[in-house]
Design a protein around this motif. Structure first.
Motif, PDB file in Angstrom:
ATOM      1  N   HIS A   2     -31.006 -39.897  -1.324  1.00  0.00           N
ATOM      2  CA  HIS A   2     -30.215 -41.009  -1.859  1.00  0.00           C
ATOM      3  C   HIS A   2     -29.187 -40.512  -2.886  1.00  0.00           C
ATOM      4  CE1 HIS A   2     -33.627 -40.467  -4.565  1.00  0.00           C
ATOM      5  NE2 HIS A   2     -32.924 -41.053  -5.515  1.00  0.00           N
ATOM      6  N   TRP A   3     -28.234 -41.364  -3.186  1.00  0.00           N
ATOM      7  CA  TRP A   3     -27.124 -41.048  -4.102  1.00  0.00           C
ATOM      8  C   TRP A   3     -27.330 -41.792  -5.409  1.00  0.00           C
ATOM      9  CZ3 TRP A   3     -22.950 -37.849  -2.738  1.00  0.00           C
ATOM     10  CH2 TRP A   3     -22.912 -37.451  -1.396  1.00  0.00           C
ATOM     11  N   THR A   4     -27.222 -41.077  -6.531  1.00  0.00           N
ATOM     12  CA  THR A   4     -27.368 -41.701  -7.846  1.00  0.00           C
ATOM     13  C   THR A   4     -26.472 -40.974  -8.846  1.00  0.00           C
ATOM     14  OG1 THR A   4     -29.091 -40.260  -8.790  1.00  0.00           O
ATOM     15  CG2 THR A   4     -29.844 -42.076  -7.389  1.00  0.00           C
ATOM     16  N   PRO A   5     -26.218 -41.604  -9.985  1.00  0.00           N
ATOM     17  CA  PRO A   5     -25.640 -40.856 -11.104  1.00  0.00           C
ATOM     18  C   PRO A   5     -26.666 -39.844 -11.609  1.00  0.00           C
ATOM     19  CG  PRO A   5     -25.425 -43.245 -11.427  1.00  0.00           C
ATOM     20  CD  PRO A   5     -26.374 -43.028 -10.286  1.00  0.00           C
ATOM     21  N   PRO A   6     -26.234 -38.843 -12.375  1.00  0.00           N
ATOM     22  CA  PRO A   6     -27.197 -37.902 -12.959  1.00  0.00           C
ATOM     23  C   PRO A   6     -28.169 -38.629 -13.889  1.00  0.00           C
ATOM     24  CG  PRO A   6     -24.964 -37.485 -13.790  1.00  0.00           C
ATOM     25  CD  PRO A   6     -24.848 -38.518 -12.733  1.00  0.00           C
ATOM     26  N   LYS A   7     -29.463 -38.342 -13.712  1.00  0.00           N
ATOM     27  CA  LYS A   7     -30.486 -38.979 -14.549  1.00  0.00           C
ATOM     28  C   LYS A   7     -31.778 -38.181 -14.435  1.00  0.00           C
ATOM     29  CE  LYS A   7     -32.544 -42.220 -11.192  1.00  0.00           C
ATOM     30  NZ  LYS A   7     -32.508 -41.250 -10.117  1.00  0.00           N
ATOM     31  N   GLY A   8     -32.705 -38.433 -15.368  1.00  0.00           N
ATOM     32  CA  GLY A   8     -33.987 -37.750 -15.291  1.00  0.00           C
ATOM     33  C   GLY A   8     -34.950 -38.245 -16.351  1.00  0.00           C
ATOM     34  N   HIS A   9     -36.171 -37.728 -16.282  1.00  0.00           N
ATOM     35  CA  HIS A   9     -37.240 -38.193 -17.165  1.00  0.00           C
ATOM     36  C   HIS A   9     -37.066 -37.699 -18.599  1.00  0.00           C
ATOM     37  CE1 HIS A   9     -39.623 -38.496 -13.236  1.00  0.00           C
ATOM     38  NE2 HIS A   9     -39.240 -39.702 -13.580  1.00  0.00           N
ATOM     39  N   VAL A  10     -37.487 -38.557 -19.522  1.00  0.00           N
ATOM     40  CA  VAL A  10     -37.434 -38.246 -20.949  1.00  0.00           C
ATOM     41  C   VAL A  10     -38.507 -37.202 -21.267  1.00  0.00           C
ATOM     42  CG1 VAL A  10     -37.652 -39.209 -23.277  1.00  0.00           C
ATOM     43  CG2 VAL A  10     -36.612 -40.583 -21.450  1.00  0.00           C
ATOM     44  N   ASP A  11     -38.099 -36.120 -21.913  1.00  0.00           N
ATOM     45  CA  ASP A  11     -39.037 -35.089 -22.357  1.00  0.00           C
ATOM     46  C   ASP A  11     -39.607 -35.462 -23.727  1.00  0.00           C
ATOM     47  OD1 ASP A  11     -38.700 -33.536 -20.104  1.00  0.00           O
ATOM     48  OD2 ASP A  11     -37.339 -32.094 -21.045  1.00  0.00           O
ATOM     49  N   PRO A  12     -40.822 -34.971 -24.048  1.00  0.00           N
ATOM     50  CA  PRO A  12     -41.410 -35.262 -25.364  1.00  0.00           C
ATOM     51  C   PRO A  12     -40.461 -34.842 -26.494  1.00  0.00           C
ATOM     52  CG  PRO A  12     -43.024 -34.191 -23.942  1.00  0.00           C
ATOM     53  CD  PRO A  12     -41.711 -34.160 -23.211  1.00  0.00           C
ATOM     54  N   GLY A  13     -40.308 -35.738 -27.470  1.00  0.00           N
ATOM     55  CA  GLY A  13     -39.474 -35.428 -28.631  1.00  0.00           C
ATOM     56  C   GLY A  13     -37.999 -35.742 -28.449  1.00  0.00           C
ATOM     57  N   GLU A  14     -37.600 -36.122 -27.250  1.00  0.00           N
ATOM     58  CA  GLU A  14     -36.195 -36.460 -27.005  1.00  0.00           C
ATOM     59  C   GLU A  14     -35.969 -37.954 -27.201  1.00  0.00           C
ATOM     60  OE1 GLU A  14     -34.097 -33.793 -23.535  1.00  0.00           O
ATOM     61  OE2 GLU A  14     -35.421 -35.385 -22.885  1.00  0.00           O
ATOM     62  N   ASP A  15     -34.767 -38.312 -27.653  1.00  0.00           N
ATOM     63  CA  ASP A  15     -34.419 -39.731 -27.571  1.00  0.00           C
ATOM     64  C   ASP A  15     -33.689 -39.958 -26.239  1.00  0.00           C
ATOM     65  OD1 ASP A  15     -31.585 -39.373 -27.862  1.00  0.00           O
ATOM     66  OD2 ASP A  15     -31.748 -39.486 -30.042  1.00  0.00           O
ATOM     67  N   ASP A  16     -33.470 -41.211 -25.912  1.00  0.00           N
ATOM     68  CA  ASP A  16     -32.940 -41.555 -24.597  1.00  0.00           C
ATOM     69  C   ASP A  16     -31.574 -40.924 -24.326  1.00  0.00           C
ATOM     70  OD1 ASP A  16     -35.212 -43.021 -24.141  1.00  0.00           O
ATOM     71  OD2 ASP A  16     -34.258 -44.984 -24.349  1.00  0.00           O
ATOM     72  N   LEU A  17     -30.693 -40.987 -25.306  1.00  0.00           N
ATOM     73  CA  LEU A  17     -29.347 -40.449 -25.093  1.00  0.00           C
ATOM     74  C   LEU A  17     -29.377 -38.926 -24.941  1.00  0.00           C
ATOM     75  CD1 LEU A  17     -26.376 -41.000 -24.700  1.00  0.00           C
ATOM     76  CD2 LEU A  17     -26.107 -41.032 -27.190  1.00  0.00           C
ATOM     77  N   GLN A  18     -30.219 -38.253 -25.716  1.00  0.00           N
ATOM     78  CA  GLN A  18     -30.377 -36.795 -25.550  1.00  0.00           C
ATOM     79  C   GLN A  18     -30.802 -36.462 -24.116  1.00  0.00           C
ATOM     80  OE1 GLN A  18     -33.269 -36.196 -28.703  1.00  0.00           O
ATOM     81  NE2 GLN A  18     -31.839 -34.924 -29.870  1.00  0.00           N
ATOM     82  N   THR A  19     -31.727 -37.262 -23.586  1.00  0.00           N
ATOM     83  CA  THR A  19     -32.182 -37.061 -22.209  1.00  0.00           C
ATOM     84  C   THR A  19     -31.029 -37.201 -21.238  1.00  0.00           C
ATOM     85  OG1 THR A  19     -34.395 -37.882 -22.723  1.00  0.00           O
ATOM     86  CG2 THR A  19     -33.737 -37.909 -20.406  1.00  0.00           C
ATOM     87  N   ALA A  20     -30.252 -38.273 -21.389  1.00  0.00           N
ATOM     88  CA  ALA A  20     -29.128 -38.529 -20.478  1.00  0.00           C
ATOM     89  C   ALA A  20     -28.136 -37.363 -20.501  1.00  0.00           C
ATOM     90  CB  ALA A  20     -28.420 -39.832 -20.863  1.00  0.00           C
ATOM     91  N   LEU A  21     -27.845 -36.842 -21.679  1.00  0.00           N
ATOM     92  CA  LEU A  21     -26.899 -35.728 -21.801  1.00  0.00           C
ATOM     93  C   LEU A  21     -27.484 -34.440 -21.230  1.00  0.00           C
ATOM     94  CD1 LEU A  21     -25.529 -36.583 -25.350  1.00  0.00           C
ATOM     95  CD2 LEU A  21     -24.238 -36.718 -23.209  1.00  0.00           C
ATOM     96  N   ARG A  22     -28.770 -34.183 -21.495  1.00  0.00           N
ATOM     97  CA  ARG A  22     -29.417 -32.976 -20.971  1.00  0.00           C
ATOM     98  C   ARG A  22     -29.461 -33.016 -19.445  1.00  0.00           C
ATOM     99  NH1 ARG A  22     -34.142 -32.491 -19.011  1.00  0.00           N
ATOM    100  NH2 ARG A  22     -35.062 -34.283 -20.074  1.00  0.00           N
ATOM    101  N   GLU A  23     -29.859 -34.137 -18.894  1.00  0.00           N
ATOM    102  CA  GLU A  23     -29.948 -34.261 -17.439  1.00  0.00           C
ATOM    103  C   GLU A  23     -28.579 -34.111 -16.781  1.00  0.00           C
ATOM    104  OE1 GLU A  23     -32.424 -34.405 -15.333  1.00  0.00           O
ATOM    105  OE2 GLU A  23     -34.079 -34.524 -16.741  1.00  0.00           O
ATOM    106  N   THR A  24     -27.555 -34.641 -17.408  1.00  0.00           N
ATOM    107  CA  THR A  24     -26.199 -34.519 -16.869  1.00  0.00           C
ATOM    108  C   THR A  24     -25.763 -33.061 -16.847  1.00  0.00           C
ATOM    109  OG1 THR A  24     -25.616 -36.750 -17.575  1.00  0.00           O
ATOM    110  CG2 THR A  24     -23.780 -35.227 -17.203  1.00  0.00           C
ATOM    111  N   GLU A  25     -26.117 -32.323 -17.906  1.00  0.00           N
ATOM    112  CA  GLU A  25     -25.791 -30.895 -17.928  1.00  0.00           C
ATOM    113  C   GLU A  25     -26.588 -30.136 -16.864  1.00  0.00           C
ATOM    114  OE1 GLU A  25     -25.357 -27.120 -20.999  1.00  0.00           O
ATOM    115  OE2 GLU A  25     -25.797 -29.115 -21.795  1.00  0.00           O
ATOM    116  N   GLU A  26     -27.884 -30.463 -16.740  1.00  0.00           N
ATOM    117  CA  GLU A  26     -28.728 -29.770 -15.755  1.00  0.00           C
ATOM    118  C   GLU A  26     -28.301 -30.078 -14.314  1.00  0.00           C
ATOM    119  OE1 GLU A  26     -32.824 -30.747 -16.494  1.00  0.00           O
ATOM    120  OE2 GLU A  26     -32.830 -29.790 -18.465  1.00  0.00           O
TER     121      GLU A  26
END
Length: 148
Positions: free
Chosen positions: A39-63
């Motif tokens: 399937h097709w989606t924007p970049p996204k992924g699961h929140v890692d321990p100690g991360e806030d939501d926006l940090q997760t979104a930025l990390r997943e986009t980079e990964e």
């Protein structure tokens, strides 16, 4: 407990002819998964321990797309939560909106994805099979149009 994931809806503005509407020049980035139903989606992924939501979104986009926070402009005033079941368990995905600073920046996929497309709204909605994703893309487009 719902599974929580976060991501970015990324768009770029193409150089437009003077006669065209600004909204006709907006394209959205969708990634095609290399697993499951592809399937097709924007970049996204699961929140890692100690991360806030926006940090997760930025990390997943980079990964997933090879895009660093410095290459994006986060758009104030847009945040959307989608709720849906995955394998019988509730999932929450939080999305923010970001614009590419340079519309020619290269996308570098991880092994999680096999393809990417820059798509105008109508095509992005065709690629995004889920109704809530289609509705979110339309909502984002309306949001961007209202800012012009």
């Amino acid at each position: 407990m719902a599974v929580r994931a976060c991501g970015l809806i990324i768009y770029r503005r193409l150089q437009s002819a003077p006669s065209s509407k600004v909204t006709d020049c907006i394209e959205y980035l969708l990634l095609q998964t290399s697993y499951g139903t592809h399937h097709w989606t924007p970049p996204k992924g699961h929140v890692d321990p100690g991360e806030d939501d926006l940090q997760t979104a930025l990390r997943e986009t980079e990964e997933e797309a090879g895009l660093q926070a410095s290459q994006l402009t986060l758009i104030e005033g847009y945040r959307k939560e989608l709720h849906y079941p995955v394998h019988g368990k509730p999932k929450t995905v939080v999305y923010w909106l970001a614009e590419m600073k340079d519309c020619n920046t290269e996308i570098k996929l991880s092994e999680e994805h096999q393809a990417f497309q820059w798509l105008k709204l109508e095509d992005a909605c065709k690629f995004a099979e889920y109704e809530d994703m289609q509705a979110m893309l339309k909502e984002v487009h309306q949001f961007l149009c209202s800012k012009e």
